[in-house]
Design a protein around this motif. Structure first.
Motif, PDB file in Angstrom:
ATOM      1  N   PRO A  68       0.519  -1.626   0.108  1.00 18.26           N
ATOM      2  CA  PRO A  68       0.451   0.233   0.084  1.00 18.26           C
ATOM      3  C   PRO A  68       0.991   1.340   0.159  1.00 18.26           C
ATOM      4  O   PRO A  68       1.656   1.501   0.729  1.00 18.26           O
ATOM      5  CB  PRO A  68      -0.935   0.120   1.746  1.00 18.26           C
ATOM      6  N   ILE A  69       1.292   2.408  -0.946  1.00 15.29           N
ATOM      7  CA  ILE A  69       1.441   3.245  -0.960  1.00 15.29           C
ATOM      8  C   ILE A  69       0.438   4.397  -0.594  1.00 15.29           C
ATOM      9  O   ILE A  69       0.783   5.775  -0.391  1.00 15.29           O
ATOM     10  CB  ILE A  69       1.752   3.278  -2.341  1.00 15.29           C
ATOM     11  N   ALA A  70      -0.715   4.299  -0.787  1.00 17.69           N
ATOM     12  CA  ALA A  70      -1.728   5.547  -0.209  1.00 17.69           C
ATOM     13  C   ALA A  70      -2.846   5.338  -0.607  1.00 17.69           C
ATOM     14  O   ALA A  70      -3.580   4.054  -0.626  1.00 17.69           O
ATOM     15  CB  ALA A  70      -1.930   6.743  -1.469  1.00 17.69           C
ATOM     16  N   ALA A  71      -3.580   6.139   0.940  1.00 13.83           N
ATOM     17  CA  ALA A  71      -5.056   5.686   0.810  1.00 13.83           C
ATOM     18  C   ALA A  71      -5.990   6.797   1.758  1.00 13.83           C
ATOM     19  O   ALA A  71      -5.264   7.454   1.456  1.00 13.83           O
ATOM     20  CB  ALA A  71      -5.217   4.514   2.309  1.00 13.83           C
ATOM     21  N   CYS A  72      -7.090   6.925   0.848  1.00 13.68           N
ATOM     22  CA  CYS A  72      -8.094   7.728   0.618  1.00 13.68           C
ATOM     23  C   CYS A  72      -9.622   7.099   1.474  1.00 13.68           C
ATOM     24  O   CYS A  72     -10.177   6.423   0.927  1.00 13.68           O
ATOM     25  CB  CYS A  72      -8.373   8.701  -0.248  1.00 13.68           C
ATOM     26  N   TRP A  73     -10.111   7.805   2.723  1.00 17.91           N
ATOM     27  CA  TRP A  73     -10.860   7.292   3.151  1.00 17.91           C
ATOM     28  C   TRP A  73     -12.014   7.904   4.051  1.00 17.91           C
ATOM     29  O   TRP A  73     -11.561   8.230   4.277  1.00 17.91           O
ATOM     30  CB  TRP A  73     -10.759   5.144   4.195  1.00 17.91           C
TER      31      TRP A  73
END
Length: 168
Positions: A68-73
């Motif tokens: 995982p390199i990025a996340a938006c939640w």
């Protein structure tokens, strides 16, 4: 060789990924001590990822290979346990993280735009966030239509309408 970035929705098995991403999302002003990773297990922060899969929980993870390199939640917080960017019990509050080495490539903007679309499709009328006044990410939020609606110490609460703009 170029790294291929894949995107997928966040699901219940991703709670540990969200915990790590929340740590990556923390804004630490220059010169301030870097907190231990365990800081995100404090109740005021763990509420952003614990028990993932509640009504209204939505998110997207960017991965390269299996990493995982990025996340938006986003998630809705109850009035009796609000998040830092709390507006009301009907407005999802978003969190976004892009790991070092992957920033300034448009990844955050793409994730945030997708999450806004997903929340709009789910019937939400707006989204909120909290951002430190010194955090340069505030510029991205401004460009994407988030407006300052409150000030709390060193942070702003920002709100973005997800309603279609009426052209007369």
């Amino acid at each position: 060789m170029m790294d291929t970035i894949a995107f997928r929705k966040v699901d219940q098995k991703d709670q540990r990924i969200l915990e790590g991403m929340l740590y990556a999302a923390l804004f630490i002003p220059q010169g301030e001590p870097i907190p231990p990773a365990s800081v995100v297990r404090k109740p005021e922060l763990s509420k952003y990822y614990l028990h993932w899969g509640r009504t209204g929980d939505m998110g997207i993870i960017a991965i390269v290979g299996e990493i995982p390199i990025a996340a938006c939640w986003s998630r809705i917080h109850p009035e009796n346990d609000p998040g830092y960017g709390f507006v009301d019990e009907y407005t999802p509050e978003l969190t976004i993280a892009v790991k070092d080495g992957w920033r300034n490539r448009g990844l955050g903007k793409g994730l945030l735009s997708r999450l806004c679309d997903d929340n709009r499709s789910a019937g939400f009328k707006s989204m909120s966030l909290s951002v430190d006044k010194r955090n340069p990410a505030q510029n991205l939020y401004n460009r994407l239509g988030f407006k300052i609606v409150a000030e709390n110490g060193t942070a702003y609460t920002m709100l973005k309408s997800l309603q279609p703009v009426k052209i007369s």
